[in-house]
Enzyme design. Structure first.
Site, PDB file in Angstrom:
ATOM      1  N   SER A  75       3.812  -9.682  65.040  1.00  0.00           N
ATOM      2  CA  SER A  75       2.579 -10.263  64.502  1.00  0.00           C
ATOM      3  C   SER A  75       1.758  -9.197  63.815  1.00  0.00           C
ATOM      4  O   SER A  75       1.828  -8.008  64.173  1.00  0.00           O
ATOM      5  CB  SER A  75       1.761 -10.884  65.648  1.00  0.00           C
ATOM      6  OG  SER A  75       0.446 -11.206  65.227  1.00  0.00           O
ATOM      7  N   TYR A 123      -1.664 -10.169  73.751  1.00  0.00           N
ATOM      8  CA  TYR A 123      -0.744 -10.692  72.734  1.00  0.00           C
ATOM      9  C   TYR A 123      -0.317  -9.586  71.773  1.00  0.00           C
ATOM     10  O   TYR A 123       0.877  -9.397  71.497  1.00  0.00           O
ATOM     11  CB  TYR A 123      -1.429 -11.822  71.974  1.00  0.00           C
ATOM     12  CG  TYR A 123      -0.609 -12.419  70.852  1.00  0.00           C
ATOM     13  CD1 TYR A 123       0.401 -13.334  71.115  1.00  0.00           C
ATOM     14  CD2 TYR A 123      -0.859 -12.064  69.528  1.00  0.00           C
ATOM     15  CE1 TYR A 123       1.153 -13.895  70.091  1.00  0.00           C
ATOM     16  CE2 TYR A 123      -0.117 -12.621  68.497  1.00  0.00           C
ATOM     17  CZ  TYR A 123       0.884 -13.537  68.788  1.00  0.00           C
ATOM     18  OH  TYR A 123       1.631 -14.077  67.755  1.00  0.00           O
ATOM     19  N   ALA A 124      -1.290  -8.827  71.266  1.00  0.00           N
ATOM     20  CA  ALA A 124      -0.995  -7.783  70.285  1.00  0.00           C
ATOM     21  C   ALA A 124      -0.093  -6.711  70.871  1.00  0.00           C
ATOM     22  O   ALA A 124       0.846  -6.239  70.216  1.00  0.00           O
ATOM     23  CB  ALA A 124      -2.299  -7.164  69.778  1.00  0.00           C
ATOM     24  N   LYS A 133       3.459  -7.996  71.147  1.00  0.00           N
ATOM     25  CA  LYS A 133       4.103  -8.108  69.842  1.00  0.00           C
ATOM     26  C   LYS A 133       4.394  -6.741  69.226  1.00  0.00           C
ATOM     27  O   LYS A 133       5.365  -6.593  68.468  1.00  0.00           O
ATOM     28  CB  LYS A 133       3.222  -8.938  68.897  1.00  0.00           C
ATOM     29  CG  LYS A 133       3.179 -10.417  69.256  1.00  0.00           C
ATOM     30  CD  LYS A 133       4.561 -11.035  69.164  1.00  0.00           C
ATOM     31  CE  LYS A 133       4.562 -12.527  69.421  1.00  0.00           C
ATOM     32  NZ  LYS A 133       5.919 -13.115  69.275  1.00  0.00           N
TER      33      LYS A 133
END
Length: 243
Positions: A140, A153-154, A157
Protein backbone atom coordinates in the site's frame (compact mmCIF):
# COMPACT_ATOMS: atom_id res chain seq x y z
CA UNK A 1 -5.98 -1.81 -28.69
CA UNK A 2 -7.38 -4.67 -26.64
CA UNK A 3 -5.61 -7.31 -24.56
CA UNK A 4 -7.08 -10.77 -24.00
CA UNK A 5 -5.81 -13.63 -21.87
CA UNK A 6 -6.07 -17.38 -22.24
CA UNK A 7 -5.67 -19.15 -18.90
CA UNK A 8 -7.10 -22.44 -20.12
CA UNK A 9 -5.68 -25.38 -18.16
CA UNK A 10 -4.26 -23.10 -15.47
CA UNK A 11 -4.94 -23.34 -11.76
CA UNK A 12 -5.18 -19.99 -9.98
CA UNK A 13 -5.53 -19.25 -6.28
CA UNK A 14 -7.18 -15.98 -5.25
CA UNK A 15 -7.21 -15.24 -1.53
CA UNK A 16 -9.58 -12.48 -0.45
CA UNK A 17 -12.03 -13.41 -3.20
CA UNK A 18 -15.28 -12.64 -1.38
CA UNK A 19 -15.20 -8.95 -2.27
CA UNK A 20 -13.28 -6.07 -3.81
CA UNK A 21 -10.21 -6.64 -5.97
CA UNK A 22 -10.02 -10.32 -5.10
CA UNK A 23 -13.55 -10.98 -6.25
CA UNK A 24 -13.05 -9.17 -9.57
CA UNK A 25 -9.77 -11.00 -10.14
CA UNK A 26 -11.30 -14.40 -9.46
CA UNK A 27 -14.11 -13.71 -11.93
CA UNK A 28 -11.70 -12.40 -14.59
CA UNK A 29 -9.41 -15.44 -14.31
CA UNK A 30 -12.40 -17.77 -14.56
CA UNK A 31 -13.63 -15.93 -17.65
CA UNK A 32 -10.14 -16.39 -19.13
CA UNK A 33 -10.54 -20.16 -18.72
CA UNK A 34 -8.67 -20.83 -15.48
CA UNK A 35 -9.76 -23.17 -12.73
CA UNK A 36 -10.01 -20.68 -9.87
CA UNK A 37 -9.83 -21.49 -6.18
CA UNK A 38 -11.52 -18.51 -4.52
CA UNK A 39 -10.67 -18.33 -0.82
CA UNK A 40 -11.79 -15.96 1.92
CA UNK A 41 -12.71 -15.95 5.59
CA UNK A 42 -16.10 -14.41 4.65
CA UNK A 43 -18.22 -17.42 3.73
CA UNK A 44 -21.29 -15.32 2.92
CA UNK A 45 -19.40 -13.34 0.28
CA UNK A 46 -18.02 -16.49 -1.30
CA UNK A 47 -21.51 -17.89 -1.64
CA UNK A 48 -22.43 -15.07 -4.02
CA UNK A 49 -19.74 -16.09 -6.53
CA UNK A 50 -21.00 -17.94 -9.63
CA UNK A 51 -19.46 -21.39 -9.09
CA UNK A 52 -20.59 -22.51 -12.54
CA UNK A 53 -18.02 -20.12 -14.03
CA UNK A 54 -15.14 -22.41 -13.07
CA UNK A 55 -14.81 -21.12 -9.51
CA UNK A 56 -14.34 -23.31 -6.48
CA UNK A 57 -14.80 -21.58 -3.14
CA UNK A 58 -12.84 -22.28 0.03
CA UNK A 59 -13.37 -20.70 3.44
CA UNK A 60 -9.90 -19.73 4.70
CA UNK A 61 -8.52 -17.65 7.54
CA UNK A 62 -5.22 -16.62 6.01
CA UNK A 63 -3.82 -16.07 9.52
CA UNK A 64 -4.03 -19.85 10.11
CA UNK A 65 -0.75 -21.35 8.86
CA UNK A 66 -2.01 -24.94 8.90
CA UNK A 67 -5.15 -23.99 6.96
CA UNK A 68 -3.07 -22.23 4.30
CA UNK A 69 -0.85 -25.24 3.80
CA UNK A 70 -3.86 -27.57 3.70
CA UNK A 71 -5.51 -25.48 0.98
CA UNK A 72 -2.37 -25.54 -1.16
CA UNK A 73 -2.16 -29.31 -0.66
CA UNK A 74 -5.80 -29.71 -1.78
CA UNK A 75 -5.15 -27.64 -4.90
CA UNK A 76 -2.15 -29.75 -5.86
CA UNK A 77 -4.05 -32.97 -5.19
CA UNK A 78 -6.94 -31.84 -7.38
CA UNK A 79 -5.17 -29.94 -10.18
CA UNK A 80 -1.63 -31.24 -10.05
CA UNK A 81 -0.19 -27.72 -10.14
CA UNK A 82 -0.70 -24.08 -9.15
CA UNK A 83 0.10 -21.59 -11.87
CA UNK A 84 -0.64 -18.33 -10.10
CA UNK A 85 -1.72 -16.87 -6.78
CA UNK A 86 -3.15 -13.43 -6.06
CA UNK A 87 -3.19 -12.61 -2.34
CA UNK A 88 -5.50 -9.69 -1.59
CA UNK A 89 -6.65 -10.39 1.98
CA UNK A 90 -6.26 -7.47 4.39
CA UNK A 91 -7.78 -5.64 7.31
CA UNK A 92 -7.45 -1.96 8.24
CA UNK A 93 -8.83 -0.69 11.52
CA UNK A 94 -7.55 2.73 12.39
CA UNK A 95 -6.63 4.03 15.82
CA UNK A 96 -3.90 6.32 17.16
CA UNK A 97 -0.73 4.43 18.08
CA UNK A 98 -0.95 5.29 21.77
CA UNK A 99 -4.38 3.66 22.14
CA UNK A 100 -3.90 0.72 19.76
CA UNK A 101 -4.43 -2.49 21.69
CA UNK A 102 -1.88 -5.29 21.51
CA UNK A 103 -4.47 -7.64 20.05
CA UNK A 104 -5.42 -5.15 17.32
CA UNK A 105 -1.79 -4.62 16.33
CA UNK A 106 -1.18 -8.36 16.26
CA UNK A 107 -4.27 -9.09 14.18
CA UNK A 108 -3.07 -6.69 11.48
CA UNK A 109 0.29 -8.46 11.38
CA UNK A 110 -1.37 -11.89 11.40
CA UNK A 111 -3.70 -11.16 8.47
CA UNK A 112 -1.80 -8.65 6.36
CA UNK A 113 1.74 -9.98 6.70
CA UNK A 114 1.99 -13.38 8.38
CA UNK A 115 -0.93 -14.73 6.37
CA UNK A 116 0.74 -13.80 3.11
CA UNK A 117 3.95 -15.39 4.38
CA UNK A 118 2.10 -18.63 5.19
CA UNK A 119 0.63 -18.89 1.70
CA UNK A 120 3.88 -17.94 -0.04
CA UNK A 121 5.78 -20.48 2.07
CA UNK A 122 3.32 -23.22 1.13
CA UNK A 123 3.40 -22.28 -2.57
CA UNK A 124 7.17 -22.11 -2.97
CA UNK A 125 7.97 -25.86 -3.09
CA UNK A 126 5.05 -26.44 -5.46
CA UNK A 127 6.11 -23.76 -7.92
CA UNK A 128 9.81 -24.58 -7.60
CA UNK A 129 9.02 -28.17 -8.53
CA UNK A 130 7.03 -26.95 -11.55
CA UNK A 131 9.77 -24.44 -12.39
CA UNK A 132 7.11 -21.86 -13.15
CA UNK A 133 4.45 -19.81 -11.43
CA UNK A 134 3.58 -16.26 -10.43
CA UNK A 135 2.52 -14.76 -7.09
CA UNK A 136 1.20 -11.26 -6.44
CA UNK A 137 0.89 -9.85 -2.92
CA UNK A 138 -0.50 -6.45 -2.00
CA UNK A 139 1.30 -3.57 -0.38
CA UNK A 140 0.00 0.00 0.00
CA UNK A 141 1.02 3.58 -0.51
CA UNK A 142 0.55 4.00 3.25
CA UNK A 143 3.61 1.78 3.75
CA UNK A 144 5.83 4.64 2.58
CA UNK A 145 3.59 7.67 3.11
CA UNK A 146 1.85 6.84 6.38
CA UNK A 147 -1.53 8.08 7.60
CA UNK A 148 -2.82 9.10 11.04
CA UNK A 149 -4.28 6.08 12.80
CA UNK A 150 -3.04 3.59 10.19
CA UNK A 151 0.24 2.49 11.82
CA UNK A 152 -0.72 -1.18 12.16
CA UNK A 153 -1.91 -1.40 8.57
CA UNK A 154 1.01 0.59 7.14
CA UNK A 155 3.62 -1.41 9.06
CA UNK A 156 2.16 -4.72 7.92
CA UNK A 157 2.06 -3.56 4.31
CA UNK A 158 5.65 -2.33 4.49
CA UNK A 159 6.61 -5.82 5.60
CA UNK A 160 5.12 -7.22 2.38
CA UNK A 161 7.78 -5.40 0.37
CA UNK A 162 10.62 -7.04 2.28
CA UNK A 163 8.97 -10.45 2.03
CA UNK A 164 8.48 -10.14 -1.73
CA UNK A 165 12.03 -8.92 -2.35
CA UNK A 166 13.54 -11.87 -0.45
CA UNK A 167 11.19 -14.46 -1.95
CA UNK A 168 11.95 -13.23 -5.47
CA UNK A 169 15.65 -13.86 -4.96
CA UNK A 170 15.01 -17.35 -3.58
CA UNK A 171 12.70 -18.23 -6.48
CA UNK A 172 14.62 -16.65 -9.36
CA UNK A 173 16.63 -19.71 -10.41
CA UNK A 174 13.43 -21.76 -10.60
CA UNK A 175 11.63 -19.49 -13.03
CA UNK A 176 9.04 -18.51 -10.40
CA UNK A 177 8.04 -14.87 -9.99
CA UNK A 178 6.61 -12.85 -7.12
CA UNK A 179 5.71 -9.16 -7.11
CA UNK A 180 3.98 -6.66 -4.86
CA UNK A 181 1.19 -4.43 -6.11
CA UNK A 182 0.29 -1.10 -4.58
CA UNK A 183 -3.17 -0.60 -6.10
CA UNK A 184 -3.72 3.05 -5.24
CA UNK A 185 -7.07 4.38 -4.10
CA UNK A 186 -9.67 1.69 -4.74
CA UNK A 187 -13.25 1.45 -3.52
CA UNK A 188 -12.82 -1.83 -1.66
CA UNK A 189 -14.63 -2.68 1.59
CA UNK A 190 -11.33 -2.40 3.49
CA UNK A 191 -10.77 1.18 2.27
CA UNK A 192 -14.37 2.35 2.46
CA UNK A 193 -14.80 1.11 6.04
CA UNK A 194 -11.57 2.72 7.25
CA UNK A 195 -11.63 6.09 5.48
CA UNK A 196 -13.59 8.97 6.97
CA UNK A 197 -16.25 10.70 4.87
CA UNK A 198 -14.04 13.80 4.70
CA UNK A 199 -11.03 11.77 3.54
CA UNK A 200 -13.06 9.98 0.89
CA UNK A 201 -14.57 13.25 -0.37
CA UNK A 202 -11.11 14.79 -0.61
CA UNK A 203 -9.84 11.89 -2.70
CA UNK A 204 -12.86 12.05 -4.96
CA UNK A 205 -12.22 15.74 -5.61
CA UNK A 206 -8.51 15.27 -6.30
CA UNK A 207 -7.10 11.92 -7.39
CA UNK A 208 -10.35 10.03 -7.61
CA UNK A 209 -11.09 6.52 -6.33
CA UNK A 210 -11.09 3.66 -8.82
CA UNK A 211 -13.35 0.62 -8.86
CA UNK A 212 -11.89 -2.79 -7.95
CA UNK A 213 -12.31 -3.93 -11.55
CA UNK A 214 -9.84 -1.25 -12.67
CA UNK A 215 -7.01 -3.10 -10.89
CA UNK A 216 -7.68 -6.40 -12.67
CA UNK A 217 -5.80 -5.64 -15.93
CA UNK A 218 -2.60 -5.00 -13.99
CA UNK A 219 -3.02 -8.23 -12.04
CA UNK A 220 -3.76 -10.26 -15.15
CA UNK A 221 -0.58 -8.95 -16.75
CA UNK A 222 1.52 -9.73 -13.68
CA UNK A 223 0.43 -13.37 -13.51
CA UNK A 224 0.52 -13.94 -17.28
CA UNK A 225 3.50 -14.86 -19.45
CA UNK A 226 3.80 -11.29 -20.72
CA UNK A 227 5.49 -10.31 -17.45
CA UNK A 228 7.88 -13.28 -17.37
CA UNK A 229 10.86 -10.99 -16.69
CA UNK A 230 9.22 -9.06 -13.84
CA UNK A 231 9.91 -10.28 -10.31
CA UNK A 232 10.76 -8.71 -6.97
CA UNK A 233 9.15 -5.49 -8.11
CA UNK A 234 6.72 -3.14 -6.36
CA UNK A 235 4.23 -2.08 -9.01
CA UNK A 236 2.41 1.14 -8.17
CA UNK A 237 -0.87 2.11 -9.80
CA UNK A 238 -1.21 5.86 -9.84
CA UNK A 239 -4.44 7.56 -10.73
CA UNK A 240 -4.33 10.60 -12.99
CA UNK A 241 -5.41 13.62 -10.91
CA UNK A 242 -8.74 15.12 -11.84
CA UNK A 243 -8.42 18.30 -13.90
Amino acid sequence: MKVTYDFSGCSVLVVGAASGIGRETALACARAGARVWAADVEAAGLQTLPTEAGLRTEVLDIADAAACRALVDRMVAADGRIDAAVLTSAIQRRSPIEVTADAEWQRHLDVNLSGVFYVVRALMPVMKRQRCGSIVAFTSGLASNGWPGAAAYAASKAGIVGLVKCAALELREYGVRINALSPGLVATPVFLKSASSEELAGYERSLGVSLPSAVVPTLMHLIADGSSTISGTVVERRLIPAS
